[in-house]
Scaffold this active site. Structure first.
Site, short mmCIF file in Angstrom:
data_model
loop_
_atom_site.label_atom_id
_atom_site.label_comp_id
_atom_site.label_asym_id
_atom_site.label_seq_id
_atom_site.Cartn_x
_atom_site.Cartn_y
_atom_site.Cartn_z
N MET A 326 0.87 -1.21 -0.06
CA MET A 326 -0.01 -0.10 -0.10
C MET A 326 0.77 1.09 -0.16
O MET A 326 1.78 1.38 0.92
CB MET A 326 -0.76 -0.03 1.14
CG MET A 326 -1.90 1.21 1.38
SD MET A 326 -3.01 1.19 -0.06
CE MET A 326 -4.16 -0.17 0.42
N CYS A 390 -1.66 -3.15 -5.89
CA CYS A 390 -1.14 -3.36 -4.49
C CYS A 390 -2.08 -3.88 -3.55
O CYS A 390 -3.39 -4.00 -3.88
CB CYS A 390 -0.86 -1.91 -3.91
SG CYS A 390 -2.32 -0.78 -3.61
N CYS A 391 -1.80 -4.47 -2.36
CA CYS A 391 -2.55 -4.72 -1.16
C CYS A 391 -1.78 -3.91 0.05
O CYS A 391 -1.07 -3.22 -0.10
CB CYS A 391 -2.87 -6.10 -1.21
SG CYS A 391 -1.31 -7.44 -1.19
N ALA A 392 -1.99 -4.93 1.20
CA ALA A 392 -1.49 -4.17 2.24
C ALA A 392 0.16 -4.38 2.15
O ALA A 392 0.75 -3.57 2.36
CB ALA A 392 -1.85 -4.92 3.59
N SER A 398 -2.48 -8.86 -4.33
CA SER A 398 -2.08 -7.99 -5.70
C SER A 398 -1.07 -8.80 -6.35
O SER A 398 -1.18 -8.72 -7.52
CB SER A 398 -1.26 -6.89 -5.03
OG SER A 398 -0.28 -7.15 -4.22
#
Length: 444
Positions: A326, A390-392, A398
């Protein structure tokens, strides 16, 4: 077309007014009956405890603040009649009902009392205090139902007002909130617990109309059930600590906040899904979710920083397509679009930046339809400039999208080759073996 819409709107408006009158006819007696019963039951106890800090004795008694304190009763009724449809009336009424039921249950199970004795007051304030004392006893404290209802009513009006009127409403709401202390009706600990209850009611019946627990069914996914159990155990442990600590000091009640946050996340893994985070497709989250789940999100942020502290923020896996964690606000200038797969973290609103969110639960497989939609979004966004997927952490959710995109765009022949290409670009990913089939299906 306008001539046809007007009668429909008028019909909805009349139906909304009827619904408001019916709900008020139910809610008002219900409030006085249950509130009075809780007071009566508490009065039968020989020793009702209190939770007050020493510094609270320095809070001044301001008799005139009984006027804003009382005004919430008028706004309570009026708010029901300021709705466009019966569904909106029902949503507000259910929020009221949720707050009242939970608060009264707490008053009966754990009664507390206010210990400050108000001085004699005359004039209009004196009259209002006398009327209040006719039905209100000093036992219904935490969570403050007054504050819970204020949060609900404040939220109901803030979106309907604009300009100076809206600022005036914010100021008056703040005055109502402070009045619970300056009228010596409540102690300090009652305010955050009441606010938490109010936000929970907003979360349970959101303005979007999508109830987070509607159609809840226990998941059959073993990993999801295991994660749900972990979060439920954390919530239960904090609740036990809250009870034990509260016996020694009122500060223990603050543990209710992270306990509730973990309980909501547990429900998400148990079967409610990413809807518990109330994240929209543009990355924004609801106000209630923002506050209720803040303790969890702070933990998620700390986890993000820890696991990615030695990694670059993102890596370019194909021409103009990046994969990473992120992003922070300072990293957004590089991209024209963000394809966000996280459910738990909010997006960032930046002019000129397209933010597309596909909320998915961490550590669980991304449903095939959502994965396919995300891949299509990458293809569309790439036409307008660099894209960040993205992800965390950028390790799994992602990475699934990135691998699917590489296959679909012809950069990789299969899922194994796509994963190898991502790692060769300098991005560490963790894709389980069972994810390969989902990648290849989404790439078709």
């Amino acid at each position: 077309m306008g001539e046809g819409i007007a009668p429909v709107l008028a019909t909805d408006r009349r139906a909304a007014l009827r619904a408001a009158a019916l709900w008020l006819a139910v809610l008002a007696p219900f409030f006085y009956l249950t509130y009075g019963t809780a007071n009566w039951l508490a009065s039968l106890r020989s020793n009702v405890p209190n939770l007050a800090f020493g510094w609270e004795r320095h809070i001044p008694f301001l008799a005139w603040t009984i006027v804003p304190y009382w005004s919430i009763n008028a706004f309570y009724a009026l708010s029901l009649f300021v709705n466009e449809t019966p569904a909106a009336v029902g949503r507000l009424a259910r929020r009221y009902l949720t707050a009242q039921i939970i608060a009264v249950a707490c008053f009966i199970a754990f009664p507390l009392q206010a210990i400050f004795l108000r001085p004699d007051t005359d004039g209009l304030p004196g009259f209002l205090f006398d009327v209040l004392g006719g039905f209100d006893k000093p036992f219904n404290q935490a969570p403050s139902l007054h504050i819970a209802l204020l949060v609900i009513i404040w939220d109901h009006w803030r979106g309907r007002l604009a300009g100076k009127t809206r600022m005036l409403w914010h100021g008056w709401s703040l005055l109502i909130g402070l009045s619970v202390l300056t009228t010596w009706q409540h102690h300090a600990i009652d305010i955050p617990t009441g606010a938490l209850l109010g936000f929970f009611a907003l979360w349970l019946f959101p303005a979007s109309g999508v109830v987070p627990l509607a159609g809840f069914r226990l998941t059959n996914d073993a990993r999801a059930r295991r994660l749900a159990a972990y979060y439920a155990a954390g919530a239960g442990g904090l609740l036990v600590l809250c009870i034990l600590e509260t016996r020694a000091s009122g500060a223990g009640l603050t543990l209710l906040w992270p306990a509730l946050a973990l309980a909501i996340v547990a429900l998400g893994y148990a079967g409610a899904g990413p809807g518990v985070f109330q994240k929209r497709t543009d990355g924004r989250i609801s106000l209630a979710s923002r506050w209720l789940l803040l303790p969890y999100r702070l933990g998620a942020r700390a986890n993000l920083r820890w696991w990615t502290r030695r990694l670059p923020a993102a890596a370019e896996i194909a021409d103009g397509v990046f994969l990473g964690r992120m992003p922070s606000p300072g990293e957004l200038a590089t991209y024209a679009a963000i394809i966000d797969m996280s459910a738990e973290l909010p997006g960032l609103a930046v002019p000129g930046l397209a933010w597309r969110a596909f909320p998915s639960m961490d550590l669980l497989p991304v449903p095939a339809p959502r994965l396919r939609e995300a891949v299509h979004a990458v293809e569309e966004a790439r036409r307008h400039g660099p894209v960040l997927i993205c992800c965390a952490l950028g390790f799994q959710r992602s990475a699934l999208v990135a691998a699917s995109y590489l296959m679909r765009a012809g950069f990789a022949e299969n899922a194994v080759a796509a994963e190898a290409q991502i790692k060769a670009a300098g991005r560490s990913v963790h894709l389980p073996f069972e994810a390969y089939a989902a990648i290849e299906e989404a790439a078709r």
